[in-house]
Write a protein that holds these residues in place. Structure first.
Motif, short mmCIF file in Angstrom:
data_model
loop_
_atom_site.label_atom_id
_atom_site.label_comp_id
_atom_site.label_asym_id
_atom_site.label_seq_id
_atom_site.Cartn_x
_atom_site.Cartn_y
_atom_site.Cartn_z
N ASN A 237 0.80 -1.24 0.00
CA ASN A 237 0.00 0.00 0.00
C ASN A 237 0.83 1.28 0.00
OD1 ASN A 237 0.80 -0.60 2.53
ND2 ASN A 237 -1.22 -0.48 3.49
N ILE A 239 2.92 1.90 -2.26
CA ILE A 239 3.52 1.80 -3.59
C ILE A 239 3.82 3.17 -4.21
CG2 ILE A 239 1.25 1.50 -4.71
CD1 ILE A 239 3.05 -0.61 -6.48
N HIS A 240 2.96 4.15 -3.98
CA HIS A 240 3.23 5.47 -4.56
C HIS A 240 4.52 6.05 -3.97
CE1 HIS A 240 -0.25 5.82 -7.01
NE2 HIS A 240 -1.12 5.86 -6.01
N ASP A 271 -1.01 3.48 -13.22
CA ASP A 271 -1.38 4.49 -12.24
C ASP A 271 -0.56 4.37 -10.96
OD1 ASP A 271 -3.31 5.38 -14.01
OD2 ASP A 271 -4.89 4.13 -13.14
N LEU A 272 0.35 3.41 -10.92
CA LEU A 272 1.10 3.16 -9.69
C LEU A 272 2.58 3.55 -9.83
CD1 LEU A 272 -0.35 -0.40 -8.84
CD2 LEU A 272 -1.06 1.79 -7.87
#
Ligand SMILES: Cc1ncc(COP(=O)(O)O)c(C=O)c1O
Lengths: 507, 439
Positions: A237, A239-240, A271-272
């Motif tokens: 979670n 990851i960004h 998107d990640l």
């Protein structure tokens, strides 16, 4: 011993029929294919004609058909039952896809026949690319890699090429961060390309700890290789933050897409912050695993890496599709031809059959099924990350709850065989002790999951009650096989009687 | 959706059992901004009939080899596949099984791999073969890397008559691994002198047999020259049926054979999936890439098979593995071994003779145009003009005439050369049609 095996005259037991090797069924004079004998004439083989006997056995077609039918009956497949092999996504293989891959317009075409005569094939590749790009939100996809590990090689070579193109400082970057939970192909790939593998430990939540990760980002970072959802069965979670940090440090983000089944249709890797990711068509998109392949491992690339994608590439010119063989920045060629066409047909048929709505349901049901198993089994087996957020499409257990029983993870796996189940993945990932990684996939019924939980609960109870499982399996075509002996004294091919000895004396 | 058995009612029961309000709630760990609220913008699900119709239309836009006289080869060959092969490989217990990690319920896969390894050894004349690689080109690249490890050197001498796609596949790895390829220029008539390129840095010499242009050469002397300088001989075979007619590379002193096995049991399929074959000498076993199946016994002493010597492989050895390969070409290996079992000793020799006889017949008809002095089932023809243009023109007339050398060696002065392959599927009318067209 007086079990049924020894009671029959033949040694066979009903449908359990022992089958000798083809070499032991040699019947000189028998033929399984009728080709005419060619009249002897002057050959053009340049005095290199094969004079010796090759040593191949001779069998007629009925014998051959029986041989392979009997061998098949010693195998467990998805068609047989639940195949909860974590990380491998063993889902139903639709037979429509087999039929389509065999159409002469796909199977009976040559990779080097004129492009004008294979426009349908190239269009199919294009169409597959369109679906993969839409699902991943990435602008480029290279179709050629032959499987997941080959895709990793492709992605990491693109990263290497991009770094090399940025000048000396970047070209000298060698460090690749890989979590300890990663599949063996990740460090093997990185090392094969001359990268130095730096391990990232997991935290108590089964994830990369972003602060510790950032501390590892010193000079010389080339890339991070992360699996997401990861092999502990949870979503990374942070990851960004991880993606931003690695980009900030001048490196690239490679994602192992083996677990894409958990998020297909719901989350786009584009998107990640991912720069490259392989997709295993033989996992997420159901092309059959075939007892070890063939697979296909297309790689999606970000804008930054797209110029380095391998050749050939499919381009359109004046309404005609062509294969582009050379391109300035490309990392080069990876395979003899254009990719696993037979797998592309099957994967596209799978995608079209499911559609965008069906694919969203795939990930939803895959994740639901895994969570259902996790909740129903966490009392029976210890689940290290059961409360570190919802599981994704896999449920990970370890052997802590077996500790005092003398029963091992391997024993549980072998006892499952007796129950008519294929075992889950065992002893992987390496970050938990005696790992049992269960991946039911979305193609199991609730009844199948309930049967599985009942069996697993029963096995856990037997283990706790002191029932020894170390002799299992009892009811499979073979009892436990002696792997130590196989490795100490390797016999890797059949030899005519009298020559039967280890291939490697003294190893 | 026909492949998804969980019903809405199931979902409700299961969500309740796990104490979750919805399926969406299970994705709570995904950053919210990355979660799609709606399905991706792609078409909705389709019936089996609909998918079949649409993909059949795409298939119909290709010209299958069976529809015309057909002469393409150069690494992929059109052979007849016996009906039993395709039937047997589709048995679900083979098709839908995984890599045989649980040997007690994978003896079917393991036994055919053991038989396959033996057949590959017999065909190539080598001592040990692995359970397959992706294709002939990746097997060749792996062979060079293995030779580098064995010889502890980092330069390979590469024949100019090696399939350029194989050379390029190896070159890609050379670039990123930091080893060198010393590539000779193509020599369509054969007769390369590679021995003088071997020096104290050379790990191996890579040659193809028969070579790209169809030439057959005895590599025994080259093997000796290589061995004398501590280098290995890697022999590449792209048409495995040739070994039914030709002396095996093992008898010439090859140290590694890397081959393409598609010709037996596997359709051309636009170039993939194909089947990499890999064989070597037992003394180099520890440096070999890929999976190996070995014989052993079970707890009751019965013979059985397991994957073995995995300490070379990525899942045990991780960054110190001999190769990163994991999934290989299992089912293609099954098709190969079934086809070869059906053929047997006599069938393979007959098949090979038939291929050679048909090719020789075409060569006789084409006469002076043939460039290749000795060949198996493929040779090179010199045309009066540009071969690619001729191929395009003949395709329009319904003949797939072969592979123009310029497609594989662009920018060299070989534009008038055409590679022509003939197999048992090429009949007398096909030969007459091509001979007439190229007159
Ligand atoms: C997480 C993960 N990464 C990579 C791979 C390698 O993929 P392949 O076997 O297709 O080469 C696997 C397959 O087992 C895997 O589970």
């Amino acid at each position: 011993m007086t079990d049924a095996f020894h009671d029959t005259i033949s040694g066979d037991r009903g449908l359990h029929i022992e089958e000798p090797l083809i070499f032991e069924q040699d019947s000189p004079g028998a033929l399984g294919v009728d080709w005419p004998e060619v009249e002897a004439r002057v050959d053009r083989l340049g005095a290199l004609a094969r004079e010796d006997a090759i040593g191949l056995p001779s069998l007629a077609e009925p014998t051959v058909v029986r041989h392979y039918t009997r061998l098949s009956q010693k195998n467990y497949g998805i068609d047989t039952g639940l195949f909860p092999l974590g990380s491998c996504t063993m889902k139903h293989n639709p037979r429509l896809n087999e039929r389509l891959a065999r159409l002469p317009g796909f199977a009976d075409i040559h990779p080097l026949q004129p492009e004008s005569s294979v426009q349908g094939a190239l269009r199919l590749c294009r169409e597959l690319q369109r679906w993969l790009m839409a699902l991943t939100g990435m602008p480029c996809v290279a179709l050629t890699p032959g499987a997941g590990a080959h895709g990793e090689l492709c992605g990491m070579m693109a990263i290497r090429a991009a770094l090399d193109a940025q000048g000396e400082e970047s070209a000298a970057r060698r460090r690749v961060l890989v979590p300890d939970s990663a599949h063996g192909t990740n460090p093997a790939t990185a090392a094969a390309l001359g990268f130095q593998v730096v391990s990232i430990p997991e935290d108590a939540r089964g994830r990369v700890d972003p602060a510790r990760f950032e501390a590892l980002l010193e000079d010389g970072i080339a890339a991070v290789m992360l699996t997401n959802p990861n092999t502990c069965g949870v979503f990374e979670n942070d990851i960004h933050r991880i993606a931003d940090a690695v980009h900030e440090a001048g490196g690239y983000f490679y994602c192992d897409g083996a677990n894409f089944n958990a998020i297909v249709g719901r989350v786009r890797p584009g998107d990640l912050g991912i720069d490259a990711m392989h997709l295993n068509l033989h996992k997420t998109f159901s092309t059959p695993h075939g007892g070890g392949g063939p697979g296909a491992g297309p790689v999606v690339f970000s804008e930054a890496l797209a110029p380095y994608a391998p050749v050939p590439r499919i381009v359109e010119e004046d309404g005609l599709l062509r294969l582009e063989e050379a391109n300035g920045a490309t990392l080069g060629r990876m395979k003899a031809f254009h990719g696993q066409m037979g797998m592309f047909v099957r994967a596209l048929a799978y995608l079209m059959s499911h559609g965008s709505d069906g694919l969203r349901q795939v990930s939803g049901d895959a994740v639901l099924n895994a969570n259902y198993l996790l909740r129903r089994l966490e009392g029976a087996f210890s689940a290290p990350f059961a409360h570190a957020g919802p599981a994704m499409h896999e449920a990970l257990f370890d052997d802590r709850s077996l500790r005092d029983s003398g029963v091992t993870t391997l024993d549980i796996a072998k006892a499952m065989i007796d129950e008519g189940l294929h075992p889950m993945t065992v002893y992987f990932p390496l970050v938990v002790h005696g790992a049992m990684l269960v991946e039911p996939t979305e193609t199991e019924t609730r009844a199948s999951l309930d049967r599985f939980t009942a069996i697993m609960q029963g096995l856990a109870e037997r283990a706790k009650a002191g029932v020894a499982l170390s002799e299992a399996p009892h009811h499979a075509p073979r009892r436990r096989l002696d792997e130590t002996r196989a490795a100490r004294r390797p016999v890797l091919r059949w030899q005519p009687a009298g020559n039967a000895k280890s291939d490697v004396p003294g190893v | 959706m026909r492949y998804l058995p969980i019903t809405e009612a199931d979902r409700r029961v299961m969500l309740e059992a796990i104490g979750m309000p919805s399926v969406e709630a299970l994705f709570a760990d995904v950053p919210e901004e990355a979660l799609l609220a709606e399905p991706v913008n792609l078409p909705p699900h389709a019936s089996e009939y609909e998918v079949e119709k649409r993909l059949s239309r795409l298939a119909a836009q290709n010209r299958p080899a069976g529809a015309s006289p057909f002469f393409c080869g150069a690494g992929t060959y059109r052979h007849h596949i016996p009906a039993a092969v395709d039937h047997l490989i589709q048995r679900g217990e083979f098709l839908t099984s995984y890599t045989p990690y649980q040997p007690e319920i994978a003896q079917g896969t393991l036994q055919y791999l053991f038989e396959f390894q033996t057949q590959v050894c017999l065909l190539t004349g080598m001592e040990v073969a692995n359970a397959s690689m992706y294709d002939g080109a990746t097997a060749t690249a792996e062979a060079v890397m293995m030779a580098n490890r064995v010889a502890r050197r980092s330069k390979a001498v590469v024949s100019g008559n090696l399939h350029p796609h194989y050379r390029d596949t190896a070159a890609t790895l050379a670039r990123f691994q930091g080893f060198t390829l010393d590539c000779a220029p193509p020599q369509p008539q054969g007769g390369e002198a590679l021995a003088r390129r071997i020096d104290a840095e050379t790990s191996c010499v890579v040659v193809q047999y028969p070579d790209l242009f169809g030439n057959i050469a005895d590599y025994s002397e080259l093997a000796e020259a290589a061995h004398a300088k501590g280098a290995l001989l890697v022999v590449v075979v792209t048409e495995i049926v040739a070994l039914g007619a030709l002396r095996p590379p093992g008898a010439m002193g090859a140290d590694i054979v890397a081959a393409e096995g598609q010709s037996l049991g596997n359709p051309m399929s636009f170039g993939g999936p194909h089947l990499g074959l890999f064989a070597t000498r037992t003394r180099h076993l520890r440096q070999m890439p890929g999976r190996l199946c070995g014989e052993t016994v079970d707890a009751e002493g019965r013979r059985g098979y397991v994957l073995t010597l995995a300490t070379r492989e990525q899942h045990i050895r991780r960054e110190r593995a001999t190769s990163n390969i994991c999934t290989n070409s299992g089912l293609c290996a099954l098709a190969f071994t079934i086809h070869l079992t059906l053929l047997g000793e006599t069938g393979l020799k007959r098949l090979a003779s038939l291929n050679h006889a048909r090719a020789a017949e075409l060569a006789d008809r084409l006469g002076r145009r043939v460039v290749t002095p000795s060949f198996f089932n493929e040779f090179t023809v010199r045309l009066d003009g540009d071969a690619a243009a001729a191929v395009e023109r003949l395709a329009g007339e319904g003949i797939l005439a072969g592979v123009p050398v310029s497609r594989l060696h662009p920018g060299t002065a070989l534009d008038d050369l055409l590679l022509v392959a003939v197999t048992e599927t090429t009949d007398g009318d096909d030969l007459a049609a091509l001979a007439e067209a190229l007159r």
